[in-house]
Design a protein around this motif. Structure first.
Motif, PDB file in Angstrom:
ATOM      1  N   UNK A 163       2.245 146.493  73.469  1.00  0.00           N
ATOM      2  CA  UNK A 163       3.047 145.270  73.391  1.00  0.00           C
ATOM      3  C   UNK A 163       3.962 145.108  74.601  1.00  0.00           C
ATOM      4  N   UNK A 164       4.282 146.231  75.262  1.00  0.00           N
ATOM      5  CA  UNK A 164       5.148 146.155  76.450  1.00  0.00           C
ATOM      6  C   UNK A 164       4.384 145.583  77.640  1.00  0.00           C
ATOM      7  N   UNK A 165       3.132 145.963  77.776  1.00  0.00           N
ATOM      8  CA  UNK A 165       2.335 145.513  78.916  1.00  0.00           C
ATOM      9  C   UNK A 165       2.120 144.007  78.895  1.00  0.00           C
ATOM     10  N   UNK A 166       1.755 143.451  80.056  1.00  0.00           N
ATOM     11  CA  UNK A 166       1.602 142.001  80.111  1.00  0.00           C
ATOM     12  C   UNK A 166       0.415 141.530  79.273  1.00  0.00           C
ATOM     13  N   UNK A 169       1.589 141.420  75.733  1.00  0.00           N
ATOM     14  CA  UNK A 169       2.579 140.349  75.595  1.00  0.00           C
ATOM     15  C   UNK A 169       1.891 138.999  75.486  1.00  0.00           C
ATOM     16  N   UNK A 170       0.948 138.764  76.411  1.00  0.00           N
ATOM     17  CA  UNK A 170       0.268 137.464  76.431  1.00  0.00           C
ATOM     18  C   UNK A 170      -0.544 137.259  75.149  1.00  0.00           C
ATOM     19  N   UNK A 172       0.081 138.608  72.262  1.00  0.00           N
ATOM     20  CA  UNK A 172       1.062 138.376  71.193  1.00  0.00           C
ATOM     21  C   UNK A 172       1.498 136.916  71.147  1.00  0.00           C
ATOM     22  N   UNK A 173       1.562 136.285  72.329  1.00  0.00           N
ATOM     23  CA  UNK A 173       2.005 134.899  72.388  1.00  0.00           C
ATOM     24  C   UNK A 173       0.830 133.925  72.279  1.00  0.00           C
ATOM     25  N   UNK A 175      -2.359 134.104  73.881  1.00  0.00           N
ATOM     26  CA  UNK A 175      -3.287 133.875  74.986  1.00  0.00           C
ATOM     27  C   UNK A 175      -4.669 134.400  74.626  1.00  0.00           C
ATOM     28  N   UNK A 176      -5.676 133.552  74.836  1.00  0.00           N
ATOM     29  CA  UNK A 176      -7.055 133.985  74.584  1.00  0.00           C
ATOM     30  C   UNK A 176      -7.670 134.601  75.839  1.00  0.00           C
ATOM     31  N   UNK A 177      -6.940 134.519  76.961  1.00  0.00           N
ATOM     32  CA  UNK A 177      -7.485 135.015  78.224  1.00  0.00           C
ATOM     33  C   UNK A 177      -7.149 136.480  78.449  1.00  0.00           C
ATOM     34  N   UNK A 213     -10.471 140.472  86.620  1.00  0.00           N
ATOM     35  CA  UNK A 213      -9.760 140.406  87.904  1.00  0.00           C
ATOM     36  C   UNK A 213     -10.720 140.476  89.097  1.00  0.00           C
ATOM     37  N   UNK A 214     -11.761 139.744  89.011  1.00  0.00           N
ATOM     38  CA  UNK A 214     -12.776 139.457  90.051  1.00  0.00           C
ATOM     39  C   UNK A 214     -13.254 140.627  90.926  1.00  0.00           C
ATOM     40  N   UNK A 225      -2.116 154.169  82.270  1.00  0.00           N
ATOM     41  CA  UNK A 225      -2.134 152.972  81.424  1.00  0.00           C
ATOM     42  C   UNK A 225      -1.382 153.284  80.126  1.00  0.00           C
ATOM     43  N   UNK A 229       8.667 152.256  80.610  1.00  0.00           N
ATOM     44  CA  UNK A 229       9.724 152.989  81.315  1.00  0.00           C
ATOM     45  C   UNK A 229      10.510 153.905  80.359  1.00  0.00           C
TER      46      UNK A 229
ATOM     47  N   UNK B  44       8.759 138.870  73.948  1.00  0.00           N
ATOM     48  CA  UNK B  44       7.626 138.255  73.243  1.00  0.00           C
ATOM     49  C   UNK B  44       7.687 138.476  71.734  1.00  0.00           C
ATOM     50  N   UNK B  59       0.337 129.463  75.080  1.00  0.00           N
ATOM     51  CA  UNK B  59       0.854 130.377  76.097  1.00  0.00           C
ATOM     52  C   UNK B  59       0.380 130.006  77.495  1.00  0.00           C
ATOM     53  N   UNK B  60      -0.880 129.625  77.607  1.00  0.00           N
ATOM     54  CA  UNK B  60      -1.425 129.352  78.937  1.00  0.00           C
ATOM     55  C   UNK B  60      -0.717 128.173  79.605  1.00  0.00           C
ATOM     56  N   UNK B 164      -1.901 150.770  91.273  1.00  0.00           N
ATOM     57  CA  UNK B 164      -1.505 150.032  90.080  1.00  0.00           C
ATOM     58  C   UNK B 164      -0.096 150.370  89.614  1.00  0.00           C
ATOM     59  N   UNK B 171       6.514 144.893  88.248  1.00  0.00           N
ATOM     60  CA  UNK B 171       6.616 144.110  87.022  1.00  0.00           C
ATOM     61  C   UNK B 171       7.949 144.386  86.321  1.00  0.00           C
TER      62      UNK B 171
END
Lengths: 286, 276
Positions: A163-166, A169-170, A172-173, A175-177, A213-214, A225, A229, B44, B59-60, B164, B171
């Motif tokens: 949940x901390x990672x982006x 987070x996304x 949770x909010x 985001x389907x991406x 990420x292409x 991963x 912090x 969040x 969100x997007x 990374x 971040x």
């Protein structure tokens, strides 16, 4: 004599009937006794005549059955070994799933170690049983936005970091991406990172990231991963921890500087309020 | 030869010209949008985050607004640099924003004044030491937020240059510097331009660019003195009255209560985090 015998027979019949009924009740409550119910393959109504009763409603609710993706299946399509005490229902069920969903069993999957008695998860642990839904159904346990909760049921240690990672987070909010557990770890072919075939083995991480990420940058694999912090002791957490502390210091500097200046300014304004009044005839006092 | 003196010292002096005001408004709108769309990402798990996301639909969409506002913020910085270069070309370099030793002394004297040890405020020039500090903080903030933001926006490009875990460090920097900026704006900047009883409810410099004479005299006495040399008649008849709130006891007391409780609340939140 005849009347007496008849009376005895009736009494015996009644006693037997009561006994067998109460025994059957006890048997049902404890565990299903073998061959106590003759199953007609074509009929689920017979099963539901008992299993829809309130006392079983938690196991099989007619409503959830009707809403599940398996709504057109008969009970007996899955429950072949009906009411057989000796069968491990959960393990056996995996084989029943396989009879239709064979493709999902083709890859090696660490979760299926459970079949050999190890740790793992079986079909129903992730997909649910009687309320099973398709992956695109927003109420499904394996829907994109829900699947992390399903995984975290067992992998609870990952919760905070995910949940901390982006990505988390996304998701949770809504985001389907953004990536959820299965986007990186896979679904029916999940392997531990120590396995060289795993999507999250160090050598494969760049390719896995490149799904979204292409370009498969080697640097994608350079870092731990699922870490925050706040995991001070863990490997790779120190650089994150030190940055976090630096900014906590900066935030406190902000608070101390701005709040105390404002507070003391206001105190001085309060003190000099009357002096100003004397000087300035143009008093706009409220 | 001295330039010819102008007639009468006006009631208001232009402090910020049109270009500066436009830069400020672009920066203001961008920071407002960045904060609104950024904090739901930081927090969040809160209900507020879900509410703000719902305002944007999903969100997007919200994230797209965040990225657009980020470009806007960079644009305001570029606009400022262009304006600086133009100004330097047209009217020669002006160094009034550059910190000097006087600012250190001003800060010390202001501290003494605030504690009641010194009776008079330090004599500020065009920019007070706090305004200079804020300017530097904005430069630092835009550089850090902009740089880390772009790294996070294009991870497959930033991963060419750094591992990374360094991106992850940025971040955390991005996420926490946001709080630093937010607090600096709300606690520091807003005090001087909004909640300060002298200008309450808002200084109008950011809209019409004009600072009242009496305010200039009080806050920037050295600049005022410099300007008086340009005019023959300085003591103008219609001196504008100070803000009706300038000496309002209820306002001062209410603001004191708010600031003290904010101070205690923020310390209770962030001190444990520093020593955790």
């Amino acid at each position: 004599m005849k009347k007496k015998r008849l009376g005895f027979k009736v009494l015996l019949f009644i006693i037997l009937a009561v006994l067998s009924y109460s025994l059957s009740q006890v048997a049902v409550k404890r565990s299903p006794s073998p061959s106590s119910v003759a199953v007609e393959p074509q009929s689920s109504t017979l099963c539901m005549s008992c299993h829809a009763k309130e006392q079983y409603a938690q196991e099989v609710s007619p409503l959830s059955l009707r809403q599940s993706t398996h709504q057109s299946l008969m009970c007996s399509d899955c429950h072949l070994a009906v009411h057989q005490k000796t069968v491990n229902l959960k393990l056996d069920m995996n084989n029943q799933c396989m009879s239709c969903h064979a493709a999902q069993f083709q890859d090696k999957n660490i979760h299926l170690d459970a079949l050999k008695g190890g740790a793992g998860a079986l079909c129903t642990d992730c997909h649910g049983a009687h309320d099973i839904k398709g992956v695109n159904d927003p109420t499904s346990t394996v829907y994109k936005l829900n699947v992390h909760d399903t995984c975290l049921k067992c992998h609870s240690g990952m919760s905070e970091a995910y949940h901390y990672g982006f990505h988390g987070t996304a998701v949770d909010l809504g985001s389907m991406k953004a990536a959820t557990c299965t986007d990186c770890h896979g679904t029916h072919g999940i392997l531990p990172p120590t396995d060289p075939k795993s999507t999250v083995a160090a050598a494969n991480v760049p390719t896995t990231c490149a799904k979204c990420h292409t370009t498969p940058q080697l640097n994608f694999a350079q870092g731990t991963e699922h870490i925050t912090p706040y995991d001070k002791g863990k490997d790779g957490a120190f650089p994150l921890w030190i940055i976090w502390k630096f900014f906590m210091g900066l935030i406190l500097f902000d608070i101390l500087k701005d709040c105390s200046i404002a507070i003391f300014e206001l105190i001085q304004k309060f003190r000099h309020r009357k002096e100003k009044n004397k000087d300035n005839r143009n008093t706009w006092d409220i | 030869m001295l330039p010819e003196k102008k007639q009468v010292f006006p009631d208001t002096i232009e402090r910020f010209n049109k270009s500066q005001r436009i830069q400020h408004i672009i920066l203001l709108v961008s920071i407002l949008m960045l904060t609104l769309t950024g904090f739901p990402i930081k927090y969040a798990q809160s209900d507020g985050a879900k509410f703000i996301v719902s305002l944007f639909g999903n969100f997007d969409n919200m994230f797209r607004v965040h990225l657009t506002a980020a470009v806007m913020m960079i644009f305001s910085a570029v606009l400022h640099i262009i304006w600086l270069v133009k100004m330097f070309k047209n009217s020669g370099p002006k160094w009034s924003m550059v910190p000097t030793f006087k600012d250190v002394r001003d800060g010390y004297q202001h501290g003494l004044y605030l504690l009641g040890i010194r009776k008079e405020r330090p004599q500020y020039g065009r920019y007070t030491y706090l305004e200079k500090f804020e300017y530097l903080a904005v430069i630092y903030g835009i550089l850090l937020m902009g740089f880390s933001g772009f790294l996070l926006w294009f991870p497959n490009i930033s991963a060419i240059f750094m591992p990374r875990w360094v991106i992850e460090m940025f971040r955390i920097a991005h996420s926490n510097e946001a709080v630093v900026c937010f607090l600096a704006v709300v606690l520091g900047h807003f005090f001087w331009v909004h909640f300060n009883p002298d200008v309450f409810p808002s200084s109008l410099v950011w809209i019409n660019g004009k600072i009242p004479k009496h305010h200039l005299k009080e806050e920037h006495p050295l600049e005022y003195e410099q300007l008086t040399e340009l005019y023959e008649d300085v003591d103008h008849r219609h001196e504008e009255a100070p803000s009706p709130f300038a000496r309002s006891l209820p306002l001062i007391v209410i603001e004191l209560c708010i600031y003290v409780s904010l101070f205690v609340f923020l310390l209770s939140v962030f001190v444990p985090k520093l020593f955790a």
